[in-house]
Design a protein around this motif. Structure first.
Motif, PDB file in Angstrom:
ATOM      1  N   UNK A   1       0.816  -1.199   0.000  1.00 30.58           N
ATOM      2  CA  UNK A   1       0.000   0.000   0.000  1.00 30.58           C
ATOM      3  C   UNK A   1       0.853   1.253   0.000  1.00 30.58           C
ATOM      4  N   UNK A   2       0.277   2.347  -0.481  1.00 28.00           N
ATOM      5  CA  UNK A   2       0.965   3.638  -0.429  1.00 28.00           C
ATOM      6  C   UNK A   2       1.169   4.007   1.036  1.00 28.00           C
ATOM      7  N   UNK A   3       2.409   4.244   1.406  1.00 28.41           N
ATOM      8  CA  UNK A   3       2.761   4.504   2.791  1.00 28.41           C
ATOM      9  C   UNK A   3       3.621   3.419   3.387  1.00 28.41           C
ATOM     10  N   UNK A   4       3.788   2.310   2.671  1.00 27.44           N
ATOM     11  CA  UNK A   4       4.683   1.246   3.125  1.00 27.44           C
ATOM     12  C   UNK A   4       6.084   1.497   2.588  1.00 27.44           C
ATOM     13  N   UNK A   5       7.083   1.009   3.321  1.00 32.36           N
ATOM     14  CA  UNK A   5       8.458   1.115   2.863  1.00 32.36           C
ATOM     15  C   UNK A   5       8.866   2.547   2.600  1.00 32.36           C
ATOM     16  N   UNK A   6       9.633   2.745   1.538  1.00 33.65           N
ATOM     17  CA  UNK A   6      10.133   4.091   1.257  1.00 33.65           C
ATOM     18  C   UNK A   6       9.073   5.026   0.698  1.00 33.65           C
ATOM     19  N   UNK A   7       7.871   4.508   0.400  1.00 35.32           N
ATOM     20  CA  UNK A   7       6.807   5.419  -0.030  1.00 35.32           C
ATOM     21  C   UNK A   7       6.232   6.212   1.140  1.00 35.32           C
ATOM     22  N   UNK A   8       6.588   5.851   2.384  1.00 32.54           N
ATOM     23  CA  UNK A   8       6.113   6.609   3.544  1.00 32.54           C
ATOM     24  C   UNK A   8       6.559   8.061   3.477  1.00 32.54           C
ATOM     25  N   UNK A   9       7.713   8.307   2.865  1.00 39.19           N
ATOM     26  CA  UNK A   9       8.229   9.676   2.765  1.00 39.19           C
ATOM     27  C   UNK A   9       7.367  10.545   1.861  1.00 39.19           C
ATOM     28  N   UNK A  10       6.543   9.910   1.002  1.00 43.65           N
ATOM     29  CA  UNK A  10       5.706  10.666   0.080  1.00 43.65           C
ATOM     30  C   UNK A  10       4.331  10.988   0.649  1.00 43.65           C
ATOM     31  N   UNK A  11       4.013  10.467   1.837  1.00 44.19           N
ATOM     32  CA  UNK A  11       2.745  10.799   2.478  1.00 44.19           C
ATOM     33  C   UNK A  11       2.783  12.265   2.900  1.00 44.19           C
ATOM     34  N   UNK A  12       1.769  13.023   2.528  1.00 42.97           N
ATOM     35  CA  UNK A  12       1.752  14.452   2.805  1.00 42.97           C
ATOM     36  C   UNK A  12       1.743  14.768   4.289  1.00 42.97           C
ATOM     37  N   UNK A  13       2.240  15.938   4.667  1.00 44.04           N
ATOM     38  CA  UNK A  13       2.357  16.289   6.086  1.00 44.04           C
ATOM     39  C   UNK A  13       1.021  16.328   6.814  1.00 44.04           C
ATOM     40  N   UNK A  14      -0.054  16.693   6.131  1.00 40.15           N
ATOM     41  CA  UNK A  14      -1.359  16.762   6.780  1.00 40.15           C
ATOM     42  C   UNK A  14      -2.010  15.384   6.894  1.00 40.15           C
ATOM     43  N   UNK A  15      -1.558  14.438   6.089  1.00 33.22           N
ATOM     44  CA  UNK A  15      -2.079  13.073   6.152  1.00 33.22           C
ATOM     45  C   UNK A  15      -1.285  12.206   7.118  1.00 33.22           C
ATOM     46  N   UNK A  16      -0.049  12.596   7.407  1.00 33.37           N
ATOM     47  CA  UNK A  16       0.881  11.694   8.085  1.00 33.37           C
ATOM     48  C   UNK A  16       0.405  11.288   9.478  1.00 33.37           C
ATOM     49  N   UNK A  17      -0.036  12.251  10.277  1.00 35.09           N
ATOM     50  CA  UNK A  17      -0.426  11.936  11.650  1.00 35.09           C
ATOM     51  C   UNK A  17      -1.654  11.036  11.706  1.00 35.09           C
TER      52      UNK A  17
ATOM     53  N   UNK B   1       1.616  -0.782  -4.686  1.00 32.19           N
ATOM     54  CA  UNK B   1       1.209   0.061  -3.570  1.00 32.19           C
ATOM     55  C   UNK B   1       0.007   0.913  -3.972  1.00 32.19           C
ATOM     56  N   UNK B   2      -1.201   0.394  -3.779  1.00 31.40           N
ATOM     57  CA  UNK B   2      -2.393   1.173  -4.130  1.00 31.40           C
ATOM     58  C   UNK B   2      -2.598   2.338  -3.185  1.00 31.40           C
ATOM     59  N   UNK B   3      -3.282   3.353  -3.705  1.00 32.43           N
ATOM     60  CA  UNK B   3      -3.747   4.435  -2.856  1.00 32.43           C
ATOM     61  C   UNK B   3      -5.001   4.015  -2.104  1.00 32.43           C
ATOM     62  N   UNK B   4      -5.953   4.940  -1.970  1.00 31.64           N
ATOM     63  CA  UNK B   4      -7.195   4.666  -1.244  1.00 31.64           C
ATOM     64  C   UNK B   4      -8.087   3.783  -2.117  1.00 31.64           C
ATOM     65  N   UNK B   5      -8.438   2.622  -1.594  1.00 23.33           N
ATOM     66  CA  UNK B   5      -9.153   1.626  -2.394  1.00 23.33           C
ATOM     67  C   UNK B   5     -10.654   1.874  -2.401  1.00 23.33           C
ATOM     68  N   UNK B   6     -11.245   1.653  -3.576  1.00 25.98           N
ATOM     69  CA  UNK B   6     -12.684   1.805  -3.751  1.00 25.98           C
ATOM     70  C   UNK B   6     -13.211   0.620  -4.540  1.00 25.98           C
ATOM     71  N   UNK B   7     -14.513   0.397  -4.443  1.00 26.94           N
ATOM     72  CA  UNK B   7     -15.148  -0.616  -5.268  1.00 26.94           C
ATOM     73  C   UNK B   7     -15.459  -0.028  -6.641  1.00 26.94           C
TER      74      UNK B   7
END
Length: 211
Positions: free
Chosen positions: A109-125, A156-162
């Motif tokens: 998923x987006x936010x795993x491994x080194x993609x965590x650095x790309x999570x925006x500052x307002x989303x991180x917490x 690494x998917x972003x936010x998953x939807x149907x």
């Protein structure tokens, strides 16, 4: 190809079963409740088993050309210790090597491994508060896969939807491109399956979003 879908009874896993059948592959759908999968097809084999049980996983790997690994936990499990992703991967990888199955496509998923650095500052917490334990274990899962020596791709998917596959998913390979967005489970599955025989994404960790 004969494609084993680990976690093939729901979510991205079930969509991967549909996509692989649609693209002409033979599919073995592995899950605890695989017998309850409502799909029927002459190229579909339903394989009940536990991803943490080596005997079940080894049985499922016989005669397989590629593995799609999709693991999930319930929302209530997010707030306790999480180790399913790394433990199941630690079972799978040596058995793939033993049986000569080289190709692995795994969903983290987006936010795993080194993609965590790309999570925006307002989303991180809020992201860390809700998903931190799970994504720490997804990171451990990724580390095991990368060290395995197999022909892997980590999706690494972003936010998953149907919803149905749109065919407009964006596959972001370069770290400079990585960002969050929404994407349908069907789009993730279709992209994974279509790249199983494509060397372009070997040893890559693409983020996949629609927009």
């Amino acid at each position: 190809m004969v494609v084993l879908v680990m976690g093939g009874s729901r979510g991205i896993g079930l969509e991967a079963v549909r996509a692989a059948l649609g693209q002409g592959h033979r599919v073995r759908a592995f899950a605890r409740h695989a017998s309850g999968i409502e799909l029927t097809h002459d190229r579909l084999e339903k394989c009940p088993g536990d991803a943490l049980a080596p005997k079940d996983v080894e049985r499922a790997l016989v005669g397989v050309d590629a593995v799609i690994q999709v693991l999930g936990i319930s929302n209530r499990d997010l707030f306790g210790p999480v180790d399913l992703f790394s433990r199941a991967t630690a079972v799978l990888l040596p058995l793939m090597i033993r049986h000569g199955v080289r190709r692995l496509a795994a969903v983290t998923g987006f936010g795993a491994g080194d993609s965590a650095a790309a999570v925006g500052p307002f989303q991180r917490l809020p992201f860390r508060m809700l998903f931190g334990r799970a994504y720490d274990d997804k990171t451990r899962q990724e580390e095991l896969i990368i060290a395995s020596g197999l022909d892997w791709t980590i999706w690494r998917p972003g936010v998953l939807m149907n919803g149905k596959a749109s065919g407009r998913a964006r596959i972001l390979v370069a770290p400079s491109q990585w960002r969050n967005g929404i994407v349908s489970r069907a789009d993730v599955a279709a992209s994974m399956v279509s790249h199983l025989e494509d060397a372009a994404l070997l040893h890559q960790k693409p983020v996949i979003i629609r927009f």
